[in-house]
Design a protein around this motif. Structure first.
Motif, PDB file in Angstrom:
ATOM      1  N   PHE A  53      17.542  13.453  -5.892  1.00  0.00           N
ATOM      2  CA  PHE A  53      18.194  13.290  -4.595  1.00  0.00           C
ATOM      3  C   PHE A  53      18.370  14.655  -3.931  1.00  0.00           C
ATOM      4  O   PHE A  53      18.751  15.631  -4.581  1.00  0.00           O
ATOM      5  CB  PHE A  53      19.556  12.627  -4.750  1.00  0.00           C
ATOM      6  N   LEU A  54      18.145  14.702  -2.641  1.00  0.00           N
ATOM      7  CA  LEU A  54      18.277  15.952  -1.892  1.00  0.00           C
ATOM      8  C   LEU A  54      19.693  16.509  -1.990  1.00  0.00           C
ATOM      9  O   LEU A  54      19.894  17.731  -2.042  1.00  0.00           O
ATOM     10  CB  LEU A  54      17.890  15.721  -0.426  1.00  0.00           C
ATOM     11  N   ARG A  55      20.679  15.636  -2.039  1.00  0.00           N
ATOM     12  CA  ARG A  55      22.073  16.094  -2.070  1.00  0.00           C
ATOM     13  C   ARG A  55      22.409  16.893  -3.324  1.00  0.00           C
ATOM     14  O   ARG A  55      23.341  17.686  -3.309  1.00  0.00           O
ATOM     15  CB  ARG A  55      23.017  14.899  -1.938  1.00  0.00           C
ATOM     16  N   PHE A  56      21.657  16.691  -4.396  1.00  0.00           N
ATOM     17  CA  PHE A  56      21.949  17.436  -5.618  1.00  0.00           C
ATOM     18  C   PHE A  56      21.626  18.927  -5.485  1.00  0.00           C
ATOM     19  O   PHE A  56      22.021  19.726  -6.335  1.00  0.00           O
ATOM     20  CB  PHE A  56      21.188  16.852  -6.797  1.00  0.00           C
ATOM     21  N   TYR A  57      20.921  19.293  -4.426  1.00  0.00           N
ATOM     22  CA  TYR A  57      20.562  20.696  -4.205  1.00  0.00           C
ATOM     23  C   TYR A  57      21.331  21.293  -3.024  1.00  0.00           C
ATOM     24  O   TYR A  57      21.040  22.399  -2.585  1.00  0.00           O
ATOM     25  CB  TYR A  57      19.059  20.825  -3.949  1.00  0.00           C
ATOM     26  N   ILE A  58      22.309  20.579  -2.516  1.00  0.00           N
ATOM     27  CA  ILE A  58      23.011  20.993  -1.295  1.00  0.00           C
ATOM     28  C   ILE A  58      23.745  22.318  -1.468  1.00  0.00           C
ATOM     29  O   ILE A  58      23.994  23.037  -0.495  1.00  0.00           O
ATOM     30  CB  ILE A  58      23.992  19.882  -0.844  1.00  0.00           C
ATOM     31  N   THR A  59      24.072  22.674  -2.703  1.00  0.00           N
ATOM     32  CA  THR A  59      24.817  23.921  -2.922  1.00  0.00           C
ATOM     33  C   THR A  59      24.018  25.152  -2.508  1.00  0.00           C
ATOM     34  O   THR A  59      24.607  26.216  -2.281  1.00  0.00           O
ATOM     35  CB  THR A  59      25.221  24.051  -4.396  1.00  0.00           C
ATOM     36  N   VAL A  60      22.689  25.023  -2.383  1.00  0.00           N
ATOM     37  CA  VAL A  60      21.897  26.184  -1.976  1.00  0.00           C
ATOM     38  C   VAL A  60      22.238  26.593  -0.544  1.00  0.00           C
ATOM     39  O   VAL A  60      22.050  27.753  -0.164  1.00  0.00           O
ATOM     40  CB  VAL A  60      20.388  25.899  -2.122  1.00  0.00           C
ATOM     41  N   ILE A  61      22.760  25.672   0.259  1.00  0.00           N
ATOM     42  CA  ILE A  61      23.144  26.017   1.636  1.00  0.00           C
ATOM     43  C   ILE A  61      24.331  26.977   1.609  1.00  0.00           C
ATOM     44  O   ILE A  61      24.364  27.974   2.351  1.00  0.00           O
ATOM     45  CB  ILE A  61      23.480  24.749   2.445  1.00  0.00           C
ATOM     46  N   ALA A  62      25.315  26.688   0.754  1.00  0.00           N
ATOM     47  CA  ALA A  62      26.448  27.614   0.617  1.00  0.00           C
ATOM     48  C   ALA A  62      26.010  28.939   0.014  1.00  0.00           C
ATOM     49  O   ALA A  62      26.473  30.012   0.435  1.00  0.00           O
ATOM     50  CB  ALA A  62      27.539  26.969  -0.253  1.00  0.00           C
ATOM     51  N   ARG A 101      16.657  -1.121   6.676  1.00  0.00           N
ATOM     52  CA  ARG A 101      17.192  -1.822   5.514  1.00  0.00           C
ATOM     53  C   ARG A 101      18.197  -0.951   4.767  1.00  0.00           C
ATOM     54  O   ARG A 101      19.196  -1.449   4.248  1.00  0.00           O
ATOM     55  CB  ARG A 101      16.061  -2.241   4.575  1.00  0.00           C
ATOM     56  N   VAL A 102      17.939   0.346   4.689  1.00  0.00           N
ATOM     57  CA  VAL A 102      18.910   1.247   4.058  1.00  0.00           C
ATOM     58  C   VAL A 102      20.228   1.218   4.827  1.00  0.00           C
ATOM     59  O   VAL A 102      21.315   1.178   4.230  1.00  0.00           O
ATOM     60  CB  VAL A 102      18.354   2.686   3.989  1.00  0.00           C
ATOM     61  N   LEU A 103      20.151   1.217   6.150  1.00  0.00           N
ATOM     62  CA  LEU A 103      21.364   1.176   6.961  1.00  0.00           C
ATOM     63  C   LEU A 103      22.132  -0.124   6.767  1.00  0.00           C
ATOM     64  O   LEU A 103      23.356  -0.162   6.947  1.00  0.00           O
ATOM     65  CB  LEU A 103      21.020   1.356   8.444  1.00  0.00           C
ATOM     66  N   ARG A 104      21.427  -1.187   6.397  1.00  0.00           N
ATOM     67  CA  ARG A 104      22.099  -2.475   6.180  1.00  0.00           C
ATOM     68  C   ARG A 104      22.671  -2.613   4.771  1.00  0.00           C
ATOM     69  O   ARG A 104      23.222  -3.653   4.420  1.00  0.00           O
ATOM     70  CB  ARG A 104      21.120  -3.627   6.439  1.00  0.00           C
ATOM     71  N   SER A 105      22.541  -1.579   3.959  1.00  0.00           N
ATOM     72  CA  SER A 105      23.077  -1.641   2.599  1.00  0.00           C
ATOM     73  C   SER A 105      24.559  -1.979   2.632  1.00  0.00           C
ATOM     74  O   SER A 105      25.317  -1.438   3.443  1.00  0.00           O
ATOM     75  CB  SER A 105      22.861  -0.298   1.886  1.00  0.00           C
ATOM     76  N   PHE A 106      24.939  -2.893   1.767  1.00  0.00           N
ATOM     77  CA  PHE A 106      26.304  -3.369   1.577  1.00  0.00           C
ATOM     78  C   PHE A 106      26.781  -4.305   2.684  1.00  0.00           C
ATOM     79  O   PHE A 106      27.931  -4.733   2.660  1.00  0.00           O
ATOM     80  CB  PHE A 106      27.288  -2.202   1.410  1.00  0.00           C
ATOM     81  N   SER A 107      25.896  -4.643   3.641  1.00  0.00           N
ATOM     82  CA  SER A 107      26.283  -5.641   4.643  1.00  0.00           C
ATOM     83  C   SER A 107      26.412  -7.019   4.002  1.00  0.00           C
ATOM     84  O   SER A 107      27.311  -7.799   4.358  1.00  0.00           O
ATOM     85  CB  SER A 107      25.261  -5.680   5.780  1.00  0.00           C
ATOM     86  N   THR A 108      25.550  -7.333   3.047  1.00  0.00           N
ATOM     87  CA  THR A 108      25.644  -8.614   2.349  1.00  0.00           C
ATOM     88  C   THR A 108      26.925  -8.691   1.540  1.00  0.00           C
ATOM     89  O   THR A 108      27.604  -9.733   1.502  1.00  0.00           O
ATOM     90  CB  THR A 108      24.420  -8.811   1.429  1.00  0.00           C
ATOM     91  N   GLU A 109      27.267  -7.602   0.885  1.00  0.00           N
ATOM     92  CA  GLU A 109      28.494  -7.575   0.095  1.00  0.00           C
ATOM     93  C   GLU A 109      29.735  -7.729   0.984  1.00  0.00           C
ATOM     94  O   GLU A 109      30.710  -8.394   0.590  1.00  0.00           O
ATOM     95  CB  GLU A 109      28.565  -6.265  -0.694  1.00  0.00           C
ATOM     96  N   ARG A 110      29.696  -7.164   2.170  1.00  0.00           N
ATOM     97  CA  ARG A 110      30.809  -7.335   3.107  1.00  0.00           C
ATOM     98  C   ARG A 110      30.925  -8.796   3.527  1.00  0.00           C
ATOM     99  O   ARG A 110      32.034  -9.332   3.641  1.00  0.00           O
ATOM    100  CB  ARG A 110      30.607  -6.447   4.335  1.00  0.00           C
ATOM    101  N   SER A 165      12.255  12.477   5.430  1.00  0.00           N
ATOM    102  CA  SER A 165      11.242  12.132   4.444  1.00  0.00           C
ATOM    103  C   SER A 165      11.776  11.121   3.424  1.00  0.00           C
ATOM    104  O   SER A 165      12.722  11.432   2.689  1.00  0.00           O
ATOM    105  CB  SER A 165      10.780  13.392   3.694  1.00  0.00           C
ATOM    106  N   PRO A 166      11.199   9.927   3.329  1.00  0.00           N
ATOM    107  CA  PRO A 166      11.641   8.965   2.305  1.00  0.00           C
ATOM    108  C   PRO A 166      11.442   9.484   0.891  1.00  0.00           C
ATOM    109  O   PRO A 166      12.195   9.130  -0.011  1.00  0.00           O
ATOM    110  CB  PRO A 166      10.760   7.739   2.578  1.00  0.00           C
ATOM    111  N   LYS A 167      10.439  10.340   0.686  1.00  0.00           N
ATOM    112  CA  LYS A 167      10.166  10.852  -0.651  1.00  0.00           C
ATOM    113  C   LYS A 167      11.182  11.904  -1.063  1.00  0.00           C
ATOM    114  O   LYS A 167      11.727  11.854  -2.176  1.00  0.00           O
ATOM    115  CB  LYS A 167       8.757  11.452  -0.703  1.00  0.00           C
ATOM    116  N   TYR A 168      11.434  12.862  -0.205  1.00  0.00           N
ATOM    117  CA  TYR A 168      12.298  13.979  -0.567  1.00  0.00           C
ATOM    118  C   TYR A 168      13.761  13.772  -0.163  1.00  0.00           C
ATOM    119  O   TYR A 168      14.632  14.502  -0.632  1.00  0.00           O
ATOM    120  CB  TYR A 168      11.773  15.270   0.058  1.00  0.00           C
ATOM    121  N   ALA A 169      14.025  12.812   0.691  1.00  0.00           N
ATOM    122  CA  ALA A 169      15.401  12.538   1.114  1.00  0.00           C
ATOM    123  C   ALA A 169      15.638  11.024   1.132  1.00  0.00           C
ATOM    124  O   ALA A 169      15.920  10.445   2.185  1.00  0.00           O
ATOM    125  CB  ALA A 169      15.663  13.141   2.489  1.00  0.00           C
ATOM    126  N   PRO A 170      15.539  10.365  -0.027  1.00  0.00           N
ATOM    127  CA  PRO A 170      15.640   8.899  -0.055  1.00  0.00           C
ATOM    128  C   PRO A 170      16.996   8.362   0.385  1.00  0.00           C
ATOM    129  O   PRO A 170      17.095   7.205   0.787  1.00  0.00           O
ATOM    130  CB  PRO A 170      15.360   8.556  -1.531  1.00  0.00           C
TER     131      PRO A 170
END
Length: 558
Positions: free
Chosen positions: A337-346, A437-446, A407-412
């Motif tokens: 996941f891209l977020r796991f490398y976010i510390t490089v920004i700091a 579809r990603v944006l609709r995640s958890f709409s069914t659960e709601r 990018s779906p590959k590098y930023a899923p």
């Protein structure tokens, strides 16, 4: 002796907090866009206070506890403001506050060193408005507090290297301890800090001719100070987990832990170590494309000036975290996941602020005997090419990161934001449909939560696991109607739902992560045929990405 002014920091905090919170509320309440881990932590906080069996241990032992604990005061207001939980507003407030705090720490490095306002201001703004920083300051994830604690620890250690002030060392140690309670890889930062402090303390004492016995005593004392809070956090959290669950490291060995999640999801996506390394380097290039060049230039310049020590805290602390992430992904023990490398920004921001000489000494309460204050440059001296390069490094990162996030590959987990920023409701392109579809995640659960709430069920009427069911529970305005794994009588009720007043079972397919669902473990054919204890009432195909279809079964009464 000089003390830092708090006025600029408060103004920076207020401005960035409002920005991140506004984005967070818009995403959560306006668009119902959520990230799963954030919702899960909200549900943990909800369970502590408002489940049918409220108790502190309901916070769980898979995730580190700090983000959920911080949300408890806001969660307590849910009876008067339900959206704090049902729409995860408490998570947005948490992440907005911590990310704003990280901006204050970044700007604080510039203020500590007396850098020109335009340079410190531009680098701080570039950090604050970086798309990844904005998104993770708004979405309630643990990245915001983690960045705050790393930046806080780095800033204090930079000051300690100059001033030898024990106050700075103590504060850095506290930040590292809190960092471990935010993310487990904070342990890597603590080990790097111990190495740094040991090296600096020993070498500094050696240079001034301190006797060997005193030198070792001082080094061990300094290392002990910086490690102690993290050690207490590590032992305390593991011991608490062991006493309550019988498992000291549930995050690793539990069926709900990280290793199980990766196995149930079909692997981490890293086929070979070489491919994983290339992937990680690409992720870093997306977030900080020019940083390697800047780092080399700053190291060479500082080595020439014999002022490498102030650079080491940030490079070692955050570098250790990034190295841990790269190693973990190459070994298949985490996701790409891209977020796991976010510390490089700091990391890039602080190194950029260290690219030019200080123009005043760092704030200090009580200088230590080994203080090594820098030679202060004239305030009227123009900023060199290094200062300009530092600003350019941060500026270039903004459009590159924004592009990489599509990018779906590098930023899923981020690419779907393109459908928010540039909506194309009539598009039939695969990428855009996937984003929708990603944006609709958890709409069914709601929708399931609203359906169950409409039945006006008594307490303990719905049995479900929180592997996927957390999103249903957290969206409900009646959380006491659910029997969930954190309830102390969950296993007893699971074994005989009808005898304990359970009316409905929430079921997901017995495959992938659903194979860890407690209902599927106890009743392997539940999703297919009700396991002869229930009859199908409702089936809901999931509108979200990578989420299971649902079936609601009514328990056959005795």
């Amino acid at each position: 002796m000089r003390r830092a002014s708090r006025g600029p920091g408060l103004a920076i905090f207020a401005a960035t907090f409002v920005l991140y919170l506004a984005v967070g509320v818009y995403l959560a309440s306006g668009l119902h866009v959520y990230v799963g881990d954030s919702l899960s932590r909200v549900q943990s906080a909800q369970s502590v206070l408002f489940s049918r069996d409220p108790h502190l241990a309901a916070i769980g032992f898979i995730f580190t506890p700090l983000t959920a604990i911080v949300q408890l005061p806001l969660t307590a207001l849910t009876p008067w403001w339900p959206e704090l939980t049902t729409e995860a507003i408490s998570a947005a407030v948490m992440s907005a506050a911590f990310m704003a705090g990280s901006v204050v720490q970044i700007s604080g490095v510039a203020r500590d060193r007396g850098l020109p306002g335009w340079m410190g201001g531009l680098i701080t703004v570039c950090y604050a408005i970086n798309p990844m920083i904005v998104f993770y300051g708004a979405n309630g994830m643990s990245e915001a507090p983690y960045l705050f604690f790393l930046a806080w620890a780095s800033r204090r250690l930079v000051r300690w290297v100059d001033t030898d002030d024990v106050h700075e060392l103590v504060v850095a140690a506290m930040a590292l301890g809190f960092g471990y309670l935010t993310r487990y890889d904070g342990g890597a930062a603590t080990m790097a800090a111990a190495l740094l402090v040991g090296l600096v303390s020993f070498r500094r004492a050696e240079k001034v001719g301190t006797p060997p016995s005193t030198r070792w005593y001082r080094t061990i004392l300094d290392v002990g100070l910086v490690v102690l809070p993290s050690a207490v956090a590590f032992v305390g959290w593991a011991l608490t987990s062991w006493l309550i669950t019988g498992n000291a490291f549930a995050q690793f060995s539990s069926e709900y832990g990280n290793a199980s999640i990766i196995e149930q999801s079909g692997g981490s996506g890293s086929d070979t170590a070489e491919a994983a390394l290339r992937f990680s380097m690409t992720e870093l290039a997306i977030l900080a494309p020019l940083f390697p060049l800047l780092l080399v230039a700053v190291v060479v310049t500082r080595a020439t000036r014999r002022r490498l020590y102030p650079l080491l805290p940030t490079v070692l602390l955050i570098g250790a975290v990034l190295a841990f992430q790269i190693l973990s992904y190459s070994r298949g023990s985490t996701f790409g996941f891209l977020r796991f490398y976010i510390t490089v920004i700091a990391l890039a921001a602080i190194v950029a602020l260290l690219a030019v000489p200080a123009r005043r000494t760092a704030p200090v309460r009580r200088p230590g005997v080994y203080a090594a204050m820098p030679v202060v440059e004239s305030r009227r001296r123009p900023v060199t090419i290094m200062g300009i390069a530092a600003v350019v490094t941060m500026l270039v990162a903004i459009p590159v990161t924004a592009w990489g996030m599509t990018s779906p590959k590098y930023a899923p987990q981020e690419f779907a934001l393109t459908a928010v920023v540039a909506p194309r409701p009539d598009s039939t392109e695969r990428k855009h449909l996937d984003a929708q579809r990603v944006l609709r995640s958890f709409s069914t659960e709601r929708a399931l939560a609203q359906y169950l709430d409409s039945l006006d069920l008594p307490e303990g009427s719905v049995l479900c696991d929180t592997v996927y069911g957390f999103a249903v529970v957290v969206a409900s305005t009646r959380p006491k109607q659910f029997v969930i794994p954190s309830d102390q009588d969950f296993t007893t009720i699971l074994n005989d739902p009808a005898a304990h007043g359970v009316q409905y079972l929430l079921s997901v397919p017995n495959e992938g992560r659903g194979s860890a669902d407690a209902l599927n473990i106890r009743y392997p054919t539940l999703y297919d045929n009700g396991s002869q204890i229930s009859v199908l009432v409702l089936e809901a195909r999931n509108d979200g990405a990578n989420l299971p279809d649902w079936r609601i079964y009514r328990v056959i009464p005795r």
